[in-house]
Design a protein around this motif. Structure first.
Motif: not given
Ligand SMILES: *Cc1c(COP(=O)(O)O)cnc(C)c1O
Length: 372
Positions: A59-61, A85-86, A88-89, A131, A157, A159-160, A181, A183, A186, A194, A316
């Motif tokens: 996954n992206g995390t 940000t989300w 995960s970062t 990000v 990052d 992911a978006q 990511s 997900f 995305k 993934a 968020y």
């Molecule tokens: C979705 C996301 C991730 C990682 O997401 P996973 O759900 O772990 O795949 C990381 N950073 C940002 C900014 C995201 O939006």
């Protein structure tokens, strides 16, 4: 009319036979873990993202955490991340034992503010994670310059922001490595979790690969303790089937955003005039993972949209450093004035490649009801 924030089913139906046969092939091969689909996706994704190597993972995390670990970032190191940000970062930074340092937001791009970053750099600083939030590229020139001048690792990052560009160059090619990511929601999404790390350095590629595979350099040769983080073959084959459409889907998102702009600008002119639309910064391809507007009466608008079948979201609702998870850092709103303002006003309107002008017009009509 019911309009979801993201319509995964509409996309599936548009490529159903490709997806169904890709998944069926993996099942009949019985090649579920590692194998040809996973390596083919890694090759294709490295090429698509403009980097030499791609290591897929769960996954992206994980991708961020594994990349940080592979660079040797850990205890005693500080890593600067955006306040907006989300999680995960920042989670990934803590997971490798390093210290998270939050930086405030740019009022135009909603991304990490290079001036705020420059004030946080000290001897313990090892890396900056940019990000590209909502699909809008961060201010890469000043960030690259800051990283170079202070000998810091720059990480993206992405992911978006699959397929976004900055001054004609693909996002994800500016730092030492970039993470993705896939997900489902995305811009390029699997049908489960993934992720991937992309880079140009062969040593870093090897390091990431070893970490993802229980620390094995080759079978049963564990040179370190790693972890189990892998992309499974069914997800890889879904991504392979979807990849050829990514460019078209990205154009459709951008077109959807243009239609929103047109309708909402008209409302701003005729009505209260204080809705803030997404900024289109020069020389950047914003890929509209989200179409986020700022409103003063966000709650009333969200309620009105929900009552009319429109799913909007908040990405968020709070700056990360003000969440309970980061209580230990002792921050207050005045440390992040821009992130605090943005997070209190922002709402994400439905956007996905298949959204029609009729659907957008319906969303805007219902949004307008709440503005009166
Ligand atoms: C979705 C996301 C991730 C990682 O997401 P996973 O759900 O772990 O795949 C990381 N950073 C940002 C900014 C995201 O939006």
């Amino acid at each position: 009319m019911n309009i979801p924030l993201v319509d995964l089913k509409a996309q599936y139906l548009s490529i159903k036979s490709d997806i169904d046969s890709a998944i069926a092939r993996v099942i009949s091969d019985g090649n579920f873990i590692k194998g040809p689909y996973v390596s083919e996706f890694e090759d294709r994704w490295a090429a698509y993202s403009g980097r030499k190597y791609c290591v897929s993972c769960a996954n992206g995390t994980d991708a961020i955490e594994i990349g940080l670990r592979a660079c040797g970032i850990g205890e005693g190191d500080e890593v600067i991340v955006p306040a907006h940000t989300w999680i995960s970062t920042s989670e990934a930074v803590t997971a490798v034992g390093a210290q998270v340092v939050f930086a405030d937001t740019c009022p135009e791009s909603y991304n990490i503010d290079p001036i705020a970053v420059s004030k946080l750099i000290n001897k313990a600083t090892k890396a900056i994670i940019a990000v590209h939030l909502y699909g809008q590229p961060a201010d890469m020139d000043p960030l690259v310059e800051l990283a170079n001048r202070n000998n810091l690792i720059l990480i993206e990052d992405v992911a978006q922001a699959h397929a976004a560009t900055y001054k004609g160059k693909k996002i994800g090619t500016f730092g030492l490595f970039a993470t993705y990511s896939f997900f489902p929601g995305k811009n390029l999404g699997a049908y489960g979790d993934a992720g991937a790390i992309v880079m140009d350095d062969p040593n870093l590629d090897r390091h990431c690969r070893v970490i993802c595979d229980h620390g094995q350099q080759s079978k049963h040769d564990h040179v370190t303790e790693g972890r189990n983080s892998r992309l499974d073959a069914i997800q890889a084959s879904v991504l392979l089937a979807k990849l050829p459409h990514l460019e078209f889907w990205t154009e459709r998102r951008i077109e959807g955003a243009r239609i929103y702009d047109r309708y909402l600008e008209a409302i701003n002119q005729n009505n209260c005039g204080d809705m803030v639309l997404p900024t289109r910064l020069a020389d950047r391809r914003h890929v509209f993972h989200l179409y986020a507007v700022r409103l003063r009466n966000r709650d009333a608008v969200l309620q009105c949209l929900a009552a009319n079948g429109v799913s909007a979201g908040i990405h968020y609702p709070k700056p990360l450093p003000l969440l309970k998870a980061y209580e230990r850092l002792g921050h207050s709103e005045s440390d992040f004035p821009v992130a605090t303002m943005v997070t209190s006003q922002v709402i994400s309107l439905p956007i996905y490649p298949e959204i029609s002008e009729e659907q957008i017009s319906y969303v805007v009509e219902k949004l307008t009801l709440a503005l009166r």
